[in-house]
Motif scaffolding. Structure first.
Motif, PDB file in Angstrom:
ATOM      1  N   ARG A  49      -7.961 -15.923 -11.527  1.00 13.46           N
ATOM      2  CA  ARG A  49      -7.945 -16.231 -12.960  1.00 13.46           C
ATOM      3  C   ARG A  49      -8.522 -15.070 -13.767  1.00 13.46           C
ATOM      4  NH1 ARG A  49     -11.040 -21.458 -15.043  1.00 13.46           N
ATOM      5  NH2 ARG A  49     -12.744 -19.994 -15.074  1.00 13.46           N
ATOM      6  N   THR A  50      -9.575 -14.451 -13.251  1.00 17.91           N
ATOM      7  CA  THR A  50     -10.191 -13.307 -13.918  1.00 17.91           C
ATOM      8  C   THR A  50      -9.195 -12.155 -14.031  1.00 17.91           C
ATOM      9  OG1 THR A  50     -12.372 -13.929 -13.101  1.00 17.91           O
ATOM     10  CG2 THR A  50     -12.099 -11.648 -13.816  1.00 17.91           C
ATOM     11  N   ALA A  51      -8.577 -11.806 -12.930  1.00 20.46           N
ATOM     12  CA  ALA A  51      -7.604 -10.705 -12.945  1.00 20.46           C
ATOM     13  C   ALA A  51      -6.458 -11.011 -13.901  1.00 20.46           C
ATOM     14  CB  ALA A  51      -7.074 -10.458 -11.530  1.00 20.46           C
ATOM     15  N   TYR A  52      -5.962 -12.222 -13.850  1.00 15.95           N
ATOM     16  CA  TYR A  52      -4.837 -12.610 -14.705  1.00 15.95           C
ATOM     17  C   TYR A  52      -5.217 -12.520 -16.181  1.00 15.95           C
ATOM     18  CZ  TYR A  52      -0.924 -15.321 -16.488  1.00 15.95           C
ATOM     19  OH  TYR A  52       0.192 -15.722 -17.184  1.00 15.95           O
ATOM     20  N   LEU A  53      -6.364 -13.070 -16.525  1.00 19.28           N
ATOM     21  CA  LEU A  53      -6.778 -13.080 -17.927  1.00 19.28           C
ATOM     22  C   LEU A  53      -7.186 -11.696 -18.436  1.00 19.28           C
ATOM     23  CD1 LEU A  53      -8.754 -16.437 -18.031  1.00 19.28           C
ATOM     24  CD2 LEU A  53      -6.547 -15.949 -19.098  1.00 19.28           C
ATOM     25  N   LEU A  54      -7.597 -10.824 -17.535  1.00 20.33           N
ATOM     26  CA  LEU A  54      -7.927  -9.457 -17.948  1.00 20.33           C
ATOM     27  C   LEU A  54      -6.686  -8.573 -18.026  1.00 20.33           C
ATOM     28  CD1 LEU A  54     -11.303  -8.789 -16.091  1.00 20.33           C
ATOM     29  CD2 LEU A  54     -10.933  -9.249 -18.529  1.00 20.33           C
ATOM     30  N   GLY A  55      -5.520  -9.160 -17.726  1.00 21.56           N
ATOM     31  CA  GLY A  55      -4.264  -8.440 -17.953  1.00 21.56           C
ATOM     32  C   GLY A  55      -3.497  -8.020 -16.725  1.00 21.56           C
ATOM     33  N   LEU A 140      -5.381 -11.990 -28.385  1.00 24.25           N
ATOM     34  CA  LEU A 140      -6.281 -11.240 -27.506  1.00 24.25           C
ATOM     35  C   LEU A 140      -5.669  -9.904 -27.086  1.00 24.25           C
ATOM     36  CD1 LEU A 140      -7.833 -13.916 -25.126  1.00 24.25           C
ATOM     37  CD2 LEU A 140      -9.070 -12.376 -26.642  1.00 24.25           C
ATOM     38  N   GLU A 141      -4.363  -9.895 -26.855  1.00 26.36           N
ATOM     39  CA  GLU A 141      -3.689  -8.663 -26.444  1.00 26.36           C
ATOM     40  C   GLU A 141      -3.770  -7.587 -27.514  1.00 26.36           C
ATOM     41  OE1 GLU A 141       0.295  -9.618 -25.282  1.00 26.36           O
ATOM     42  OE2 GLU A 141      -0.371 -10.847 -23.606  1.00 26.36           O
ATOM     43  N   GLN A 142      -3.942  -7.994 -28.754  1.00 24.39           N
ATOM     44  CA  GLN A 142      -4.010  -7.033 -29.855  1.00 24.39           C
ATOM     45  C   GLN A 142      -5.392  -6.401 -29.993  1.00 24.39           C
ATOM     46  OE1 GLN A 142      -2.138  -8.421 -33.524  1.00 24.39           O
ATOM     47  NE2 GLN A 142      -1.118 -10.002 -32.306  1.00 24.39           N
ATOM     48  N   LEU A 143      -6.377  -6.987 -29.330  1.00 27.12           N
ATOM     49  CA  LEU A 143      -7.733  -6.437 -29.383  1.00 27.12           C
ATOM     50  C   LEU A 143      -7.830  -5.199 -28.495  1.00 27.12           C
ATOM     51  CD1 LEU A 143      -9.970  -9.639 -29.077  1.00 27.12           C
ATOM     52  CD2 LEU A 143      -9.489  -8.309 -31.143  1.00 27.12           C
ATOM     53  N   PRO A 144      -8.724  -4.286 -28.828  1.00 29.03           N
ATOM     54  CA  PRO A 144      -8.987  -3.172 -27.903  1.00 29.03           C
ATOM     55  C   PRO A 144      -9.454  -3.730 -26.554  1.00 29.03           C
ATOM     56  CG  PRO A 144     -10.028  -2.780 -30.034  1.00 29.03           C
ATOM     57  CD  PRO A 144      -9.503  -4.189 -30.066  1.00 29.03           C
ATOM     58  N   ARG A 148     -11.341  -7.280 -25.627  1.00 26.55           N
ATOM     59  CA  ARG A 148     -10.585  -8.292 -24.883  1.00 26.55           C
ATOM     60  C   ARG A 148     -11.340  -8.705 -23.618  1.00 26.55           C
ATOM     61  NH1 ARG A 148      -6.139  -5.684 -24.570  1.00 26.55           N
ATOM     62  NH2 ARG A 148      -6.462  -4.779 -22.529  1.00 26.55           N
ATOM     63  N   GLN A 149     -11.939  -7.734 -22.930  1.00 21.00           N
ATOM     64  CA  GLN A 149     -12.657  -8.034 -21.697  1.00 21.00           C
ATOM     65  C   GLN A 149     -13.868  -8.921 -21.950  1.00 21.00           C
ATOM     66  OE1 GLN A 149     -13.537  -4.169 -20.158  1.00 21.00           O
ATOM     67  NE2 GLN A 149     -11.667  -4.066 -18.950  1.00 21.00           N
ATOM     68  N   VAL A 150     -14.634  -8.606 -22.980  1.00 17.90           N
ATOM     69  CA  VAL A 150     -15.861  -9.374 -23.225  1.00 17.90           C
ATOM     70  C   VAL A 150     -15.524 -10.802 -23.663  1.00 17.90           C
ATOM     71  CG1 VAL A 150     -16.337  -8.727 -25.632  1.00 17.90           C
ATOM     72  CG2 VAL A 150     -18.224  -9.147 -24.067  1.00 17.90           C
ATOM     73  N   LEU A 183     -14.932 -11.204 -32.002  1.00 22.20           N
ATOM     74  CA  LEU A 183     -14.579 -12.470 -32.640  1.00 22.20           C
ATOM     75  C   LEU A 183     -14.216 -12.259 -34.105  1.00 22.20           C
ATOM     76  CD1 LEU A 183     -17.196 -14.870 -31.019  1.00 22.20           C
ATOM     77  CD2 LEU A 183     -14.757 -14.654 -30.485  1.00 22.20           C
ATOM     78  N   ALA A 184     -14.897 -11.326 -34.770  1.00 24.33           N
ATOM     79  CA  ALA A 184     -14.552 -11.012 -36.163  1.00 24.33           C
ATOM     80  C   ALA A 184     -13.145 -10.436 -36.257  1.00 24.33           C
ATOM     81  CB  ALA A 184     -15.577 -10.040 -36.752  1.00 24.33           C
ATOM     82  N   LYS A 185     -12.743  -9.652 -35.276  1.00 24.09           N
ATOM     83  CA  LYS A 185     -11.385  -9.088 -35.250  1.00 24.09           C
ATOM     84  C   LYS A 185     -10.361 -10.155 -34.860  1.00 24.09           C
ATOM     85  CE  LYS A 185     -12.980  -4.551 -33.684  1.00 24.09           C
ATOM     86  NZ  LYS A 185     -13.012  -3.645 -32.513  1.00 24.09           N
ATOM     87  N   LEU A 186     -10.773 -11.075 -33.987  1.00 24.58           N
ATOM     88  CA  LEU A 186      -9.848 -12.079 -33.456  1.00 24.58           C
ATOM     89  C   LEU A 186      -9.478 -13.134 -34.497  1.00 24.58           C
ATOM     90  CD1 LEU A 186      -8.376 -12.913 -30.862  1.00 24.58           C
ATOM     91  CD2 LEU A 186     -10.392 -14.244 -30.238  1.00 24.58           C
ATOM     92  N   ARG A 187     -10.422 -13.542 -35.341  1.00 26.45           N
ATOM     93  CA  ARG A 187     -10.160 -14.597 -36.320  1.00 26.45           C
ATOM     94  C   ARG A 187      -8.935 -14.309 -37.192  1.00 26.45           C
ATOM     95  NH1 ARG A 187     -15.903 -14.533 -36.460  1.00 26.45           N
ATOM     96  NH2 ARG A 187     -16.676 -16.349 -35.356  1.00 26.45           N
ATOM     97  N   PRO A 188      -8.843 -13.148 -37.847  1.00 24.79           N
ATOM     98  CA  PRO A 188      -7.660 -12.907 -38.683  1.00 24.79           C
ATOM     99  C   PRO A 188      -6.362 -12.849 -37.867  1.00 24.79           C
ATOM    100  CG  PRO A 188      -9.272 -11.109 -38.938  1.00 24.79           C
ATOM    101  CD  PRO A 188      -9.831 -12.098 -37.965  1.00 24.79           C
ATOM    102  N   LEU A 189      -6.452 -12.367 -36.634  1.00 22.57           N
ATOM    103  CA  LEU A 189      -5.255 -12.325 -35.790  1.00 22.57           C
ATOM    104  C   LEU A 189      -4.752 -13.726 -35.479  1.00 22.57           C
ATOM    105  CD1 LEU A 189      -6.318  -9.530 -33.266  1.00 22.57           C
ATOM    106  CD2 LEU A 189      -4.668  -9.327 -35.140  1.00 22.57           C
TER     107      LEU A 189
END
Length: 195
Positions: A49-55, A140-144, A148-150, A183-189
């Motif tokens: 699950r970790t590997a999958y969610l980390l991309g 999440l994919e749009q985050l650096p 995304r990892q954190v 999270l501040a970057k994620l909210r508008p996305l």
């Protein structure tokens, strides 16, 4: 060098009597393959699950297998008193980073060879999940990558701040500040994805 051996007469019964990670690691460090098998069985789903969610996407199973092999080889470096789960997940995260780097290099090479700017679709995993989860993953994919990892470790994998710090090999304070910014970057996305 680590010698591999099985305790005489123990066989599969060894798996039943190992109750905690500390004991399993200690036995595995002495070369007990069954003890390491307990750790593999215990953490395969979380590592996947970790590997999958980390991309890692479709390569998640390969990443997990490589992480367990590297983990076994590096057991001698495992610090006494450390927690196995975040130690293993740090290996998974590093293997996933390596996969991302390899993909980027391969994609750049393909672009040069084909002399085109078309992007290659890598089987978007968001198509496999429900609509709201798909929007979250797309945002999440749009985050650096660091953001995304954190977010992935802390909220999707439900690791503590300390485990997230250990998994990503960063300071606990860095986890807090990076989470706040992410999270501040994620909210508008997510707002845009909702519209």
């Amino acid at each position: 060098m680590l010698r591999i051996h099985r305790e005489p007469g123990r066989g599969s019964r060894c798996r039943k009597d190992i109750t905690d990670d500390e004991e399993a690691v200690a036995r595995a460090q002495r070369g007990d393959l069954d003890a390491y098998g307990v750790l593999v069985a215990r953490y395969t789903a979380l590592a996947h699950r970790t590997a999958y969610l980390l991309g890692a996407g479709a390569d998640a199973a390969d990443i997990v297998q490589e992480a367990f092999v590297k983990g076994f080889r590096k057991l001698s470096t495992f610090r006494e008193g450390a927690t196995f789960r975040p130690w293993l997940l740090a290996i998974v995260a590093n293997e996933t980073k390596n996969l991302h780097r390899a993909r980027k290099r391969r994609n750049l090479m393909e672009l040069r060879v084909h002399n085109t700017t078309d992007t290659v679709d890598h089987n978007d995993p968001a198509e496999l999940v429900d609509d709201s989860r798909a929007r979250l993953l797309q945002a999440l994919e749009q985050l650096p990558e660091k953001d995304r990892q954190v977010v992935t470790c802390r909220y999707l994998l439900d690791l503590t701040e300390a485990e997230t710090a250990q998994t990503l090999d960063i300071a606990k304070g860095t986890v807090k500040s990076r989470l706040s910014r992410a999270l501040a970057k994620l909210r508008p996305l997510l707002e845009v994805a909702r519209d």
